[in-house]
Design a protein around this motif. Structure first.
Motif, PDB file in Angstrom:
ATOM      1  N   LEU A   1       0.894  -1.201   0.225  1.00 43.55           N
ATOM      2  CA  LEU A   1      -0.075  -0.101  -0.010  1.00 43.55           C
ATOM      3  C   LEU A   1       0.761   1.013   0.166  1.00 43.55           C
ATOM      4  O   LEU A   1       0.516   2.326  -0.708  1.00 43.55           O
ATOM      5  CB  LEU A   1      -0.880  -0.099   1.393  1.00 43.55           C
ATOM      6  N   LEU A   2       1.998   1.416   0.642  1.00 47.23           N
ATOM      7  CA  LEU A   2       2.756   2.334   0.773  1.00 47.23           C
ATOM      8  C   LEU A   2       3.364   2.760  -0.413  1.00 47.23           C
ATOM      9  O   LEU A   2       3.485   4.018  -0.779  1.00 47.23           O
ATOM     10  CB  LEU A   2       3.924   2.455   2.093  1.00 47.23           C
ATOM     11  N   ARG A   3       3.789   1.784  -1.150  1.00 46.20           N
ATOM     12  CA  ARG A   3       4.246   2.079  -2.694  1.00 46.20           C
ATOM     13  C   ARG A   3       3.230   2.640  -3.368  1.00 46.20           C
ATOM     14  O   ARG A   3       3.346   3.612  -4.234  1.00 46.20           O
ATOM     15  CB  ARG A   3       4.935   0.780  -3.176  1.00 46.20           C
ATOM     16  N   GLN A   4       1.971   2.094  -3.207  1.00 43.50           N
ATOM     17  CA  GLN A   4       0.847   2.626  -4.086  1.00 43.50           C
ATOM     18  C   GLN A   4       0.426   4.179  -3.666  1.00 43.50           C
ATOM     19  O   GLN A   4       0.218   5.005  -4.642  1.00 43.50           O
ATOM     20  CB  GLN A   4      -0.308   1.966  -4.071  1.00 43.50           C
ATOM     21  N   ALA A   5       0.719   4.409  -2.322  1.00 42.46           N
ATOM     22  CA  ALA A   5       0.527   5.724  -1.839  1.00 42.46           C
ATOM     23  C   ALA A   5       1.473   6.776  -2.359  1.00 42.46           C
ATOM     24  O   ALA A   5       0.996   7.997  -3.044  1.00 42.46           O
ATOM     25  CB  ALA A   5       0.344   5.739  -0.473  1.00 42.46           C
ATOM     26  N   PHE A   6       2.787   6.434  -2.623  1.00 48.38           N
ATOM     27  CA  PHE A   6       3.819   7.224  -2.981  1.00 48.38           C
ATOM     28  C   PHE A   6       3.669   7.398  -4.453  1.00 48.38           C
ATOM     29  O   PHE A   6       3.535   8.531  -4.989  1.00 48.38           O
ATOM     30  CB  PHE A   6       5.127   6.452  -2.798  1.00 48.38           C
ATOM     31  N   GLU A   7       3.323   6.261  -5.237  1.00 45.83           N
ATOM     32  CA  GLU A   7       3.226   6.665  -6.627  1.00 45.83           C
ATOM     33  C   GLU A   7       1.716   7.429  -6.968  1.00 45.83           C
ATOM     34  O   GLU A   7       1.864   8.296  -7.908  1.00 45.83           O
ATOM     35  CB  GLU A   7       3.084   5.310  -7.439  1.00 45.83           C
ATOM     36  N   ALA A   8       0.832   7.606  -5.851  1.00 43.03           N
ATOM     37  CA  ALA A   8      -0.179   8.358  -6.386  1.00 43.03           C
ATOM     38  C   ALA A   8       0.226   9.976  -6.003  1.00 43.03           C
ATOM     39  O   ALA A   8      -0.387  10.540  -6.830  1.00 43.03           O
ATOM     40  CB  ALA A   8      -1.289   8.161  -5.242  1.00 43.03           C
ATOM     41  N   THR A   9       1.164  10.231  -5.244  1.00 43.21           N
ATOM     42  CA  THR A   9       1.835  11.457  -5.088  1.00 43.21           C
ATOM     43  C   THR A   9       2.332  11.934  -6.212  1.00 43.21           C
ATOM     44  O   THR A   9       2.227  13.076  -6.814  1.00 43.21           O
ATOM     45  CB  THR A   9       2.487  11.728  -3.777  1.00 43.21           C
ATOM     46  N   VAL A  10       3.197  11.046  -6.987  1.00 41.74           N
ATOM     47  CA  VAL A  10       3.943  11.232  -8.139  1.00 41.74           C
ATOM     48  C   VAL A  10       2.796  11.612  -9.321  1.00 41.74           C
ATOM     49  O   VAL A  10       3.218  12.473 -10.117  1.00 41.74           O
ATOM     50  CB  VAL A  10       5.065  10.131  -8.504  1.00 41.74           C
ATOM     51  N   GLU A  11       1.825  10.657  -9.360  1.00 39.43           N
ATOM     52  CA  GLU A  11       0.914  11.109 -10.554  1.00 39.43           C
ATOM     53  C   GLU A  11       0.221  12.327 -10.150  1.00 39.43           C
ATOM     54  O   GLU A  11      -0.014  13.302 -11.237  1.00 39.43           O
ATOM     55  CB  GLU A  11      -0.106   9.996 -10.562  1.00 39.43           C
ATOM     56  N   ARG A  12       0.069  12.988  -8.994  1.00 42.71           N
ATOM     57  CA  ARG A  12      -0.340  14.003  -8.899  1.00 42.71           C
ATOM     58  C   ARG A  12       0.414  15.193  -9.291  1.00 42.71           C
ATOM     59  O   ARG A  12       0.026  16.428  -9.796  1.00 42.71           O
ATOM     60  CB  ARG A  12      -1.024  14.398  -7.414  1.00 42.71           C
ATOM     61  N   CYS A  13       1.857  14.819  -8.863  1.00 39.06           N
ATOM     62  CA  CYS A  13       2.813  15.769  -9.403  1.00 39.06           C
ATOM     63  C   CYS A  13       2.647  15.851 -10.833  1.00 39.06           C
ATOM     64  O   CYS A  13       3.017  17.170 -11.504  1.00 39.06           O
ATOM     65  CB  CYS A  13       4.047  15.482  -8.870  1.00 39.06           C
ATOM     66  N   LEU A  14       2.569  14.947 -11.563  1.00 36.27           N
ATOM     67  CA  LEU A  14       2.684  14.701 -12.981  1.00 36.27           C
ATOM     68  C   LEU A  14       1.136  15.680 -13.470  1.00 36.27           C
ATOM     69  O   LEU A  14       1.477  16.621 -14.506  1.00 36.27           O
ATOM     70  CB  LEU A  14       2.549  13.388 -13.451  1.00 36.27           C
ATOM     71  N   LYS A  15       0.369  15.521 -12.812  1.00 35.90           N
ATOM     72  CA  LYS A  15      -1.268  16.079 -13.347  1.00 35.90           C
ATOM     73  C   LYS A  15      -0.927  17.782 -12.995  1.00 35.90           C
ATOM     74  O   LYS A  15      -1.241  18.479 -13.950  1.00 35.90           O
ATOM     75  CB  LYS A  15      -2.253  15.778 -12.254  1.00 35.90           C
ATOM     76  N   GLU A  16      -0.101  18.062 -11.920  1.00 35.50           N
ATOM     77  CA  GLU A  16       0.147  19.554 -11.561  1.00 35.50           C
ATOM     78  C   GLU A  16       1.139  20.182 -12.488  1.00 35.50           C
ATOM     79  O   GLU A  16       1.716  21.314 -12.183  1.00 35.50           O
ATOM     80  CB  GLU A  16       0.263  19.782 -10.163  1.00 35.50           C
ATOM     81  N   ASP A  17       1.711  19.532 -13.376  1.00 34.02           N
ATOM     82  CA  ASP A  17       2.893  20.028 -14.265  1.00 34.02           C
ATOM     83  C   ASP A  17       4.224  20.420 -13.446  1.00 34.02           C
ATOM     84  O   ASP A  17       4.909  21.339 -13.757  1.00 34.02           O
ATOM     85  CB  ASP A  17       2.512  21.157 -15.166  1.00 34.02           C
ATOM     86  N   LEU A  18       4.324  19.627 -12.593  1.00 37.79           N
ATOM     87  CA  LEU A  18       5.682  19.593 -11.762  1.00 37.79           C
ATOM     88  C   LEU A  18       6.727  18.880 -12.267  1.00 37.79           C
ATOM     89  O   LEU A  18       7.930  19.046 -11.858  1.00 37.79           O
ATOM     90  CB  LEU A  18       5.485  19.438 -10.280  1.00 37.79           C
ATOM     91  N   VAL A  19       6.520  17.895 -13.163  1.00 34.53           N
ATOM     92  CA  VAL A  19       7.341  16.964 -13.731  1.00 34.53           C
ATOM     93  C   VAL A  19       7.957  17.020 -15.057  1.00 34.53           C
ATOM     94  O   VAL A  19       6.947  17.312 -16.120  1.00 34.53           O
ATOM     95  CB  VAL A  19       7.157  15.603 -13.594  1.00 34.53           C
ATOM     96  N   SER A  20       9.000  17.438 -15.574  1.00 33.89           N
ATOM     97  CA  SER A  20       9.261  17.800 -17.153  1.00 33.89           C
ATOM     98  C   SER A  20       9.700  16.193 -17.841  1.00 33.89           C
ATOM     99  O   SER A  20       9.455  16.147 -18.862  1.00 33.89           O
ATOM    100  CB  SER A  20      10.406  18.570 -17.264  1.00 33.89           C
ATOM    101  N   GLY A  21      10.405  15.489 -16.999  1.00 28.18           N
ATOM    102  CA  GLY A  21      10.745  14.206 -17.657  1.00 28.18           C
ATOM    103  C   GLY A  21      12.271  14.336 -18.382  1.00 28.18           C
ATOM    104  O   GLY A  21      12.558  13.344 -19.185  1.00 28.18           O
TER     105      GLY A  21
END
Length: 461
Positions: free
Chosen positions: A119-139
């Motif tokens: 679960l904690l891995r999924q919770a972490f990945e959910a925060t990364v997905e939100r960062c992607l949605k908020e355009d905080l990641v360029s890649g």
């Protein structure tokens, strides 16, 4: 006249918890970015449809987030703080009357459903997905590094490595020892290196006896961060033993996992010299097509005034080196059917000049004064190493070097603000849980700082 405050004798009170939490409180911002709906679905298969309802797992997650965001290291103290603090009660949806769970609940969930469901891995990945949605990641560019965190182990209760064995771990029998036995074949822990540390802690055998610069030796784990350099969002985190081989291997694991999970492969990767070995550079350049802005580990430069390997020109077409005098250094003087002939166990090739050529050469004293003939070795993945050397001469390398400092700033924030200087949990799983929760907290704080939704709502109101 001096006033006196007296408690009014009221039977009923009107109290709105929402109004008593400041509009600019950090937890208000974090609450907008913490989505626990998907976590409930992930845990659903691990619950029975019979029996009494359990403690809400969302409440446990929200309390853990408070603990790591606010730097509350003790779970007993966390329960007390949630009980007393109105903002914490609001964030946990407890209202004024609901009871705070006992601190032992965290342990039961951690060793049970949370680890079974990852679960904690999924919770972490959910925060990364939100960062992607908020355009905080360029890649575009990533940076990777590791930092040592002291383990919950004591030198006084440790034993010498020669007295330790898997059989001894089975005799110890605690949870950390069982996890140690389970990770003996894990590249991040037991199989990271065949070299045994000087001491082994019976309370946490997987912790590495190590020594950081200007400090005494201690037992530690390494937390590895892979960040996007645009806004220093943590893209992945991995717990390993505190040794270089494990940390370099973790960087590959995190890059592969990020590409598989989010479909993002960076154009370039910035790291320090610890990641500049030939195998890692070859993997980045040849297998992943990632530009390595990494200093190369190179011990070929001589300091006695004689010619180094860099003074010899590589002739790829003829598989030979050309010395400054124009003579050829070859691996073989005739053809062999075995392509691996002439290589040592590490894949290193040796190119030699003719003895007669070197004896008659006028530059012998600055080339090989103590040898009859000169030879030059060629490391495995030398093309990737040479490419990394050329990358270091570019302006982009200087930019990446400055951006790489963002990961070091995250480690400073982790230790100074979040207070994660020593682990509370033992064993590899305990280290993984703490590092994941800390990374979740840092990403949520990043979202709250860079994308403050309450401020935007007030501006449009």
């Amino acid at each position: 006249m001096m006033g006196r405050q007296e408690a009014p004798a009221q039977l009923f009170y009107e109290f709105d918890l929402e109004r008593h939490v400041p509009a600019n409180h950090m937890l208000r911002e974090i609450d907008l970015f913490l989505d626990c709906g998907g976590l409930r679905e992930a845990l659903r298969p691990f619950y029975s449809h019979l029996g009494r309802p359990s403690i809400d797992p969302e409440l446990i997650i929200r309390m853990l987030v408070i603990g790591y965001v606010m730097g509350i290291r003790s779970e007993r103290r966390l329960c007390d703080e949630v009980h007393l603090n109105l903002a914490y009660r609001w964030f946990c949806r407890l209202g004024l009357e609901r009871k705070v769970p006992d601190h032992s609940t965290f342990s039961r969930y951690r060793h049970g459903k949370f680890r079974e469901s990852n679960l904690l891995r999924q919770a972490f990945e959910a925060t990364v997905e939100r960062c992607l949605k908020e355009d905080l990641v360029s890649g575009e560019g990533f940076a990777v590094d590791a930092s040592l965190i002291s383990a919950d182990a004591n030198k006084v209760r440790s034993i010498a490595a020669e007295d330790w064995s898997p059989e001894r771990a089975r005799e110890v029998g605690n949870r950390a020892a069982r996890e140690y036995l389970e990770t003996l074949d894990d590249a991040a822990f037991g199989a990271a290196s065949p070299v045994q540390p000087k001491f082994v802690a019976k309370s946490d055998p997987a912790a590495q006896w190590t020594r950081a610069e200007e400090s005494r030796p201690y037992f530690a784990y390494a937390t590895n961060y892979l960040i996007d350099t645009k806004s220093a969002v943590i893209m992945d985190v991995e717990a390993t033993r505190a040794i270089r081989q494990a940390e370099v291997g973790a960087s590959r694991t995190m890059l592969d996992r990020t590409e598989k999970r989010f479909g993002i492969r960076p154009d370039w990767l910035a790291a320090d010299t610890a990641y500049g070995n030939a195998e890692n550079l070859g993997w980045l350049v040849e297998k992943r097509s990632i530009i390595p802005f990494i200093p190369v580990i190179d011990k070929s430069e001589r300091t006695d005034g004689t010619w180094s390997r860099s003074d010899f020109e590589w002739d790829e077409a003829n598989d030979q080196y050309i010395c400054p005098e124009g003579h050829a250094l070859r691996q073989f003087r005739r053809n062999y059917s075995d392509p691996t002939r002439g290589q040592d166990a590490g894949g290193r090739k040796k190119y030699r000049a003719l003895k007669a050529t070197c004896q008659a050469c006028p530059s012998k004293e600055v080339c090989c004064p103590k040898a009859e003939a000169r030879y030059v070795t060629r490391e495995p993945h030398e093309e990737a190493r040479e490419f990394a050397r050329e990358c270091r001469k570019t302006k982009a390398y200087k930019v990446s070097r400055d951006k790489r400092k963002k990961v070091e700033m995250l480690f400073a924030h982790l230790k100074r603000i979040l207070g994660l200087t020593r682990l509370r949990l033992r064993g590899p799983n305990g280290a993984k849980d703490e590092f994941l929760l800390a990374a979740i907290a840092q990403n949520l704080r990043k979202l709250a700082k860079l994308r403050p939704q309450n401020v935007l709502r007030e501006a449009t109101a």
